[in-house]
Design a protein around this motif. Structure first.
Motif, short mmCIF file in Angstrom:
data_model
loop_
_atom_site.label_atom_id
_atom_site.label_comp_id
_atom_site.label_asym_id
_atom_site.label_seq_id
_atom_site.Cartn_x
_atom_site.Cartn_y
_atom_site.Cartn_z
N MET A 269 55.82 36.07 40.98
CA MET A 269 54.85 36.67 40.07
C MET A 269 54.21 37.85 40.77
O MET A 269 53.49 37.70 41.75
N GLY A 270 54.50 39.04 40.27
CA GLY A 270 53.96 40.26 40.85
C GLY A 270 52.62 40.61 40.23
O GLY A 270 52.44 40.53 39.01
N VAL A 271 51.67 41.01 41.07
CA VAL A 271 50.31 41.33 40.64
C VAL A 271 50.00 42.76 41.09
O VAL A 271 50.07 43.06 42.28
N ASN A 272 49.68 43.61 40.13
CA ASN A 272 49.27 44.98 40.44
C ASN A 272 47.75 45.03 40.52
O ASN A 272 47.07 44.65 39.55
N TYR A 273 47.23 45.49 41.64
CA TYR A 273 45.78 45.51 41.83
C TYR A 273 45.37 46.84 42.46
O TYR A 273 45.86 47.21 43.52
N TYR A 274 44.47 47.52 41.75
CA TYR A 274 43.89 48.77 42.24
C TYR A 274 42.38 48.56 42.34
O TYR A 274 41.72 48.34 41.31
N PRO A 275 41.82 48.61 43.54
CA PRO A 275 40.42 48.20 43.69
C PRO A 275 39.44 49.01 42.86
O PRO A 275 38.41 48.47 42.43
N ARG A 276 39.76 50.26 42.57
CA ARG A 276 38.82 51.10 41.83
C ARG A 276 39.02 51.04 40.31
O ARG A 276 38.24 51.63 39.57
N HIS A 277 40.04 50.34 39.86
CA HIS A 277 40.34 50.34 38.43
C HIS A 277 40.51 48.95 37.82
O HIS A 277 40.45 48.81 36.60
N SER A 278 40.74 47.93 38.63
CA SER A 278 41.14 46.63 38.08
C SER A 278 39.97 45.81 37.55
O SER A 278 40.18 44.81 36.87
N THR A 279 38.73 46.20 37.85
CA THR A 279 37.55 45.47 37.37
C THR A 279 36.75 46.37 36.44
O THR A 279 36.16 47.37 36.88
N GLU A 280 36.73 46.04 35.16
CA GLU A 280 35.98 46.81 34.18
C GLU A 280 34.64 46.12 33.90
O GLU A 280 34.54 44.89 33.92
N LEU A 281 33.63 46.95 33.61
CA LEU A 281 32.28 46.45 33.40
C LEU A 281 31.86 46.59 31.95
O LEU A 281 32.02 47.65 31.33
N PHE A 282 31.28 45.50 31.42
CA PHE A 282 30.57 45.56 30.15
C PHE A 282 29.10 45.84 30.45
O PHE A 282 28.53 45.24 31.37
N GLU A 283 28.50 46.75 29.68
CA GLU A 283 27.11 47.12 29.88
C GLU A 283 26.31 46.80 28.63
O GLU A 283 26.66 47.20 27.52
N SER A 284 25.22 46.08 28.80
CA SER A 284 24.38 45.70 27.67
C SER A 284 23.86 46.93 26.95
O SER A 284 23.38 47.88 27.57
#
Length: 418
Positions: A269-284
């Motif tokens: 199972m290959g996982v592509n991970y880019y530290p600056r792009h892989s975590t998106e934020l929801f903002e209230s």
């Protein structure tokens, strides 16, 4: 006597990738993207394979340009790929072949939405596996199938420009059917010699995920990140978190039964991970549509996010995992820091019992950003400084220039080989 698969020999294998996004369709205001053309890989493939060898890469993630080998219905032209895969063999370099990296041939009207798309891609996969049965045994049926589904099915950004939940379900289901057909076709040709490296993008969601205006979407997205892989591996059943959503937007019981009856599994199972792009934020209080054209803000969670994603995929799918793409787009010192930190994190996971079998720096040399498609600027305006080698415009050639990240990568790869 059967041989032990490479991913079962206990080592951490190091490799690189050549960006192979292909979206050959054009319309007003949208140019085709063919990264092999943009980076001059079609002409410089031999030297590019030499670059991989020069950094001690064991494998290279590399894709067949389906739109090139199948320019018209019923016509096949393998002349370029024949030369390249012979070149892999001559160098002792293992290809992990992407069969689909975003685009279809232009003659498939409606692309993934064409009713015969699964049969088209299955035929192509069977022909490729048969032609290269002595040269390639490692295949990725679809690179990042969830991003395919989002870009083409929910965001309306790439062909066939579907949008919203119904578009997402339609395209994700079609891609998943083609994925299953592809893997089964290759397995029919290669039998136990085949290795299937499934690859998807890390999608993490953080921030105000419990805000009333975001709660439902954030919940869906957190589970949706695994949707195509869950479909093809037969994991979408009565208890799946997205089942009500899928049934409400076009998936029916017959399709669910088909996926359960025809499930395919990853060998790795290959996982592509880019530290600056892989975590998106929801903002209230703030609405972001999400996607390439209207992105949510992101947060760099560094190695913490990387470790979480590799653990999550290993546990969810019960297969060895590999870091199938990673890098940061920045100057050389910043890239070196991420290379060292991410290799250390992978080795830490291995020491902790997580079966991580591969590390991939993406890409081997720089690439051009997908914004090129919606721009009139020359390719140089879209250069992404990501690679182990820089792309340098000269009056006569798009040159490759080795940088210190390549030297450091080779050091890590040499240690991994011992």
């Amino acid at each position: 006597m059967p041989t032990t698969p490479w991913y079962r020999d206990g080592r951490l294998h190091f490799g690189a990738g050549i960006e192979n996004t292909f979206v050959p369709q054009e319309r007003a205001g949208e140019r085709a993207i063919d990264e092999y053309a943009l980076t001059d890989h079609y002409a410089q493939w031999s030297g590019d394979l030499d670059l991989a060898v020069s950094v001690d890469a064991e494998f290279l993630r590399w894709g067949i340009p389906w739109h090139v080998v199948s320019p018209e219905p019923g016509r096949w032209d393998w002349s370029w790929t024949d030369r390249v895969l012979d070149g892999f063999a001559a160098r002792g370099l293992r290809p992990i072949v992407d069969l689909l990296h975003y685009g279809t041939p232009t003659w498939i009207e409606g692309e993934f939405a064409h009713p015969d798309y699964p049969s088209f891609v299955t035929e192509y996969a069977a022909r490729a596996a048969e032609r290269y049965r002595d040269l390639a045994t490692d295949y990725t049926p679809v690179n990042e199938p969830m991003l395919h589904s989002l870009f083409s099915g929910e965001y309306g950004y790439w062909p066939p420009y579907r949008s919203g939940p119904a578009g997402l379900v339609q395209i994700a289901t079609a891609i998943a059917r083609g994925f299953v057909g592809t893997q089964r076709a290759v397995a029919d040709v290669l039998g136990h010699e085949a290795t299937f490296v499934h690859v998807d993008a890390s999608m993490r969601y953080a921030g105000d995920v419990d805000a009333p205006e975001h709660r439902e979407t954030a919940y869906r997205y957190a589970h949706q990140a695994f949707l195509v892989e869950d479909l093809v591996t037969g994991r979408v059943g009565p208890d799946h978190a997205l089942l009500p959503f899928l049934l409400a937007h076009g998936l029916d019981d017959d399709a669910l039964t088909w996926f359960a009856d025809n499930a395919v599994q990853p060998d790795v199972m290959g996982v592509n991970y880019y530290p600056r792009h892989s975590t998106e934020l929801f903002e209230s209080g703030i609405h972001h549509g999400g996607g390439f054209a209207d992105p949510r803000p992101t947060r760099d969670d560094g190695v913490e996010g990387l470790e979480e994603m590799l653990r999550t995929y290993a546990e969810r799918y019960g297969a060895p995992v590999m870091l199938a793409e990673t890098c940061v787009t920045d100057d050389v010192p910043t890239r070196l820091a991420w290379l060292d930190a991410s290799v250390a994190a992978v080795n830490g996971l291995r020491a902790d019992g997580v079966d991580v079998v591969g590390y991939t720096w993406w890409p081997l040399f720089d690439m051009y950003e997908w914004t090129y498609r919606h721009s009139e600027l020359p390719r140089a305006a879209h250069l992404l400084t990501m690679g182990l080698h820089d792309l340098v415009e000269t009056p006569t050639v798009l040159a490759r220039r080795r940088n210190p990240v390549a030297d450091r990568f080779a050091e890590h790869a040499s240690r991994g080989a011992r």
